[in-house]
Design an enzyme around this catalytic site. Structure first.
Site, PDB file in Angstrom:
ATOM      1  N   LYS A  38      47.146 -33.065  47.852  1.00  0.00           N
ATOM      2  CA  LYS A  38      46.149 -33.205  46.792  1.00  0.00           C
ATOM      3  C   LYS A  38      44.985 -32.240  47.014  1.00  0.00           C
ATOM      4  CE  LYS A  38      45.354 -37.520  47.681  1.00  0.00           C
ATOM      5  NZ  LYS A  38      44.757 -38.877  47.579  1.00  0.00           N
ATOM      6  N   ARG A 134      42.952 -51.051  43.193  1.00  0.00           N
ATOM      7  CA  ARG A 134      42.624 -49.792  42.549  1.00  0.00           C
ATOM      8  C   ARG A 134      43.752 -49.464  41.578  1.00  0.00           C
ATOM      9  NH1 ARG A 134      41.505 -44.618  46.337  1.00  0.00           N
ATOM     10  NH2 ARG A 134      43.774 -44.821  46.554  1.00  0.00           N
ATOM     11  N   TYR A 260      13.547 -22.547  51.894  1.00  0.00           N
ATOM     12  CA  TYR A 260      13.023 -23.251  50.727  1.00  0.00           C
ATOM     13  C   TYR A 260      12.198 -24.470  51.125  1.00  0.00           C
ATOM     14  CZ  TYR A 260      15.891 -20.523  47.492  1.00  0.00           C
ATOM     15  OH  TYR A 260      16.453 -19.511  46.745  1.00  0.00           O
ATOM     16  N   MET A 308      22.128 -21.646  48.513  1.00  0.00           N
ATOM     17  CA  MET A 308      23.408 -21.415  47.844  1.00  0.00           C
ATOM     18  C   MET A 308      24.348 -20.539  48.667  1.00  0.00           C
ATOM     19  SD  MET A 308      24.191 -19.810  44.079  1.00  0.00           S
ATOM     20  CE  MET A 308      23.376 -21.155  43.210  1.00  0.00           C
TER      21      MET A 308
END
EC number: 5.1.1.1
Length: 364
Positions: A38, A134, A260, A308
């Protein structure tokens, strides 16, 4: 400066993957293996990992598009669609591609009954809710659903009965005993070779009886599902090394803020290293100060905020690394389990969140 300086990349060690498959085979003791791929094979690259796993009994994915990518890439072995189909229009596609859906509710069952003119019959799996609440049909619905599947002319073979343990990563949890008892009861009259409940944690901890199909996911990639342990504790090898270059080294005076928000400043004069990876590459933005980063044989604390494209590490008063050195964010030198613990998350999230812009280099 190293000539190979570059932004974030991940080296995927396919020999380590093969080693892990061997360990899993030994632990499985002859049971069949459904390898879970997955989420782009947990960030390791769906197609290439599937090619290496071609010799196992089946591959499991969550979404139809993942299964079709594998078929289009020439993966011909059994593929199990773990969430099943989302609409009746997908059923003919699965039949034509030889993809095995998991049926987990009566609505899907009815849609499959109503399917017409399928090019090929379908092998199906039937998921049972033994207590995770689930996906899965209720235990009291199992026999009626099973009989309906067997009666369908476009279903081939006997359905494989499966369930999922909610607390397998806590082997002594009472929930495991309850779920295993329910699964044993509802599968008692069915062939053992058509049952499956063990994920990586259940396999490694030998939780429950030896049902035939095991479903390793995280362990394939050399990672432990258990808190406080690493893959090394199970003789597994890390498949992914997430790396980036040190692109700047600077001397910072005590009290001078970095990054930052000016949220961090050293208490004394220090060197800092800027590493070319950030949340744009999937490195967790919420990673706290002190999260380890390995460079040239030593772990350094990350400081300041994750940006980032960059993070900052505190190198200390004595400079022992060079501009252009390779930093490892997790992998063979720094287990992803340790980074996950520092960040307050789980290894699954870190691996799966590696961004597409991170180049995957395969080492065979």
């Amino acid at each position: 400066m190293a000539d190979t300086m570059r932004p974030a990349w991940a080296t995927i060690n396919l020999q380590a993957l093969r080693h892990n498959i061997s360990v899993i085979r030994e632990r499985a003791g002859g049971r069949r293996i459904l390898g879970i791929l997955k989420a782009n094979a947990y960030g390791h690259g769906l197609i290439r990992i599937a090619q290496v796993l071609a010799g196992i009994d089946a591959i499991g994915v969550a979404r139809v598009d993942e299964a079709l990518q594998l078929r289009n890439a020439g993966i011909s072995g059994p593929i199990v669609l773990l969430e099943g189909f989302f609409s009746p229009e997908q059923i003919p596609v699965l039949a034509a591609s030889g993809i095995q859906p998991v049926i987990h509710n009566v609505h899907q069952l009815t849609q499959l009954e109503q399917a017409k003119n399928l090019s090929d019959p379908l092998q199906v799996w039937l998921k049972i809710d033994t207590g995770m609440h689930r996906l899965g049909v209720e235990p009291e619905e199992v026999e009626s659903c099973y009989k309906r599947l067997v009666a369908m002319p476009h279903v081939t073979g006997l359905p494989i009965l499966m369930s999922h343990l909610a607390c397998a990563d806590e082997p002594k949890h009472e929930q495991n005993r309850k779920q295993l008892a329910t699964f044993a009861e509802v599968t008692a009259e069915h062939p053992k070779e058509n049952t499956s409940i063990a994920n990586s944690a259940a396999l490694l901890a030998a939780v429950g009886p030896e049902y035939d199909w095991v479903r390793p996911g995280l362990s394939l990639y050399g990672v432990s599902p258990f808190s406080g342990k690493t893959g090394r504790d199970h003789h597994l090898q890390a498949v992914m090394n997430l790396q980036a270059s040190v692109i700047s080294i600077r001397r910072i005076k005590a009290g001078e803020p970095v990054g930052y928000g000016a949220s961090w400043a050293p208490g004394k004069d220090t060197y800092i290293g800027i590493v070319a990876i950030g949340y744009g590459d999937g490195y967790p933005r919420h990673a706290p100060e002190g999260t380890p980063v390995w460079v040239r044989g030593k772990c350094y604390p990350m400081v300041g905020r994750v940006a980032m494209d960059m993070i900052t590490i505190d190198l200390g008063a004595e400079l022992t690394i060079n501009l252009g050195d390779t930093a490892q964010l997790w992998g063979t030198e720094l287990p992803v389990e340790e980074v996950a613990a520092a960040v307050g998350t789980i290894p699954y999230e870190l691996l799966c969140n590696v961004a597409r812009r991170v180049q995957l280099d395969y080492l065979d």
